[in-house]
Structures are given as structure tokens and as C-alpha cells.
Design a protein around this motif. Sequence first.
Motif, PDB file in Angstrom:
ATOM      1  N   LEU A  69       0.808  -1.212   0.000  1.00  8.35           N
ATOM      2  CA  LEU A  69       0.000   0.000   0.000  1.00  8.35           C
ATOM      3  C   LEU A  69       0.845   1.267   0.000  1.00  8.35           C
ATOM      4  N   SER A  70       2.090   1.151   0.430  1.00 10.01           N
ATOM      5  CA  SER A  70       2.979   2.310   0.481  1.00 10.01           C
ATOM      6  C   SER A  70       4.305   1.960  -0.169  1.00 10.01           C
ATOM      7  N   SER A  71       4.865   2.913  -0.889  1.00  5.56           N
ATOM      8  CA  SER A  71       6.176   2.710  -1.504  1.00  5.56           C
ATOM      9  C   SER A  71       7.016   3.971  -1.349  1.00  5.56           C
ATOM     10  N   TYR A  72       8.311   3.810  -1.376  1.00  3.02           N
ATOM     11  CA  TYR A  72       9.251   4.888  -1.108  1.00  3.02           C
ATOM     12  C   TYR A  72      10.436   4.730  -2.056  1.00  3.02           C
ATOM     13  N   TYR A  73      11.038   5.873  -2.418  1.00  3.50           N
ATOM     14  CA  TYR A  73      12.115   5.838  -3.396  1.00  3.50           C
ATOM     15  C   TYR A  73      13.275   6.724  -2.986  1.00  3.50           C
ATOM     16  N   GLY A  74      14.464   6.305  -3.374  1.00  9.38           N
ATOM     17  CA  GLY A  74      15.614   7.177  -3.226  1.00  9.38           C
ATOM     18  C   GLY A  74      15.533   8.323  -4.221  1.00  9.38           C
ATOM     19  N   ASP A  75      16.130   9.444  -3.883  1.00 10.71           N
ATOM     20  CA  ASP A  75      16.013  10.637  -4.720  1.00 10.71           C
ATOM     21  C   ASP A  75      16.546  10.403  -6.131  1.00 10.71           C
ATOM     22  N   SER A  76      17.569   9.585  -6.255  1.00  7.63           N
ATOM     23  CA  SER A  76      18.198   9.400  -7.561  1.00  7.63           C
ATOM     24  C   SER A  76      17.357   8.581  -8.531  1.00  7.63           C
ATOM     25  N   VAL A  77      16.318   7.908  -8.042  1.00  5.82           N
ATOM     26  CA  VAL A  77      15.513   7.052  -8.928  1.00  5.82           C
ATOM     27  C   VAL A  77      14.053   7.483  -9.007  1.00  5.82           C
ATOM     28  N   LYS A  78      13.673   8.467  -8.235  1.00  8.89           N
ATOM     29  CA  LYS A  78      12.272   8.912  -8.244  1.00  8.89           C
ATOM     30  C   LYS A  78      11.842   9.312  -9.640  1.00  8.89           C
ATOM     31  N   GLY A  79      10.664   8.841 -10.027  1.00  7.23           N
ATOM     32  CA  GLY A  79      10.129   9.172 -11.341  1.00  7.23           C
ATOM     33  C   GLY A  79      10.609   8.249 -12.446  1.00  7.23           C
TER      34      GLY A  79
END
Length: 124
Positions: free
Chosen positions: A56-66
Motif C-alpha cells: 500500500l505504500s512505496s518509497y524511493y531514493g532521490d536518484s531514482v524517483k520518477g
Amino acid sequence: QVQLVESGGGLVQAGGSLRLSCAPSGRTISSYAMGWFRQAPGKGREFVAAISRLGLSSYYGDSVKGRFTINRDNAKNTLFLQMNSLRPEDTAVYFCAARSRNVDITNPSGYEYWGQGTQVTVSS
């Protein structure tokens, strides 16, 4: 004990895509929150993405977001990492990991089980 096995790595040109998979043996992954990390030569293990136990929730490192998307199919007992718009700096060994504790999701030390890693190489 959970043994995790990654697959799907390989060589791709910049701008291309790869989809990594991670499947466990011995346990079902639905009991665990999951994450992906990567490690380039001479560097530490870097947080890439994490997903909650039910997805239900996901999180990403700044270098891979998007560019990257983490998802899981608990019915198929598999974790995925869809990687789009790949860059040479994404070149690394990618690891999946599982954790049962509510800890800092970006810290590798919070994960109890790890796969052996799969190599991703992005050529320019």
C-alpha cells in the motif's frame, strides 16, 4: 530463514529499461516489508526503493524517483523493480531485501534477509 533470489539484470543502453524480480524460497514474502538496494564498485550500499508488506505504500531514493517503480505480487510471491530511463550511473549490483521490523527503511542494517544480487550495467 528466508532466501531471496534476484533475476532480470543485464546490459542495457542508456535510456532503456529493465525489470528486476525477487522471489524467496522457504517463506512467503507477504510476511515482510521489502526493499531494493544497489552497490556500485567502491561505494556503499544505496537505498533504491521500499514497499510495505501489503504494497500500500512505496518509497524511493532521490536518484531514482520518477524512473523506477517498486511493486509486489504477494499471490505470486514476487517482488519487482521496474527501471526506466536508465542512466550509466545506475550501473550497480542490485539487491532485494526483506525486513520484519519497523525501522528506517533506507538503512540496510534494518533488513534481515538479502539476496545475492543481480548485475545491472547501463552503457552510454
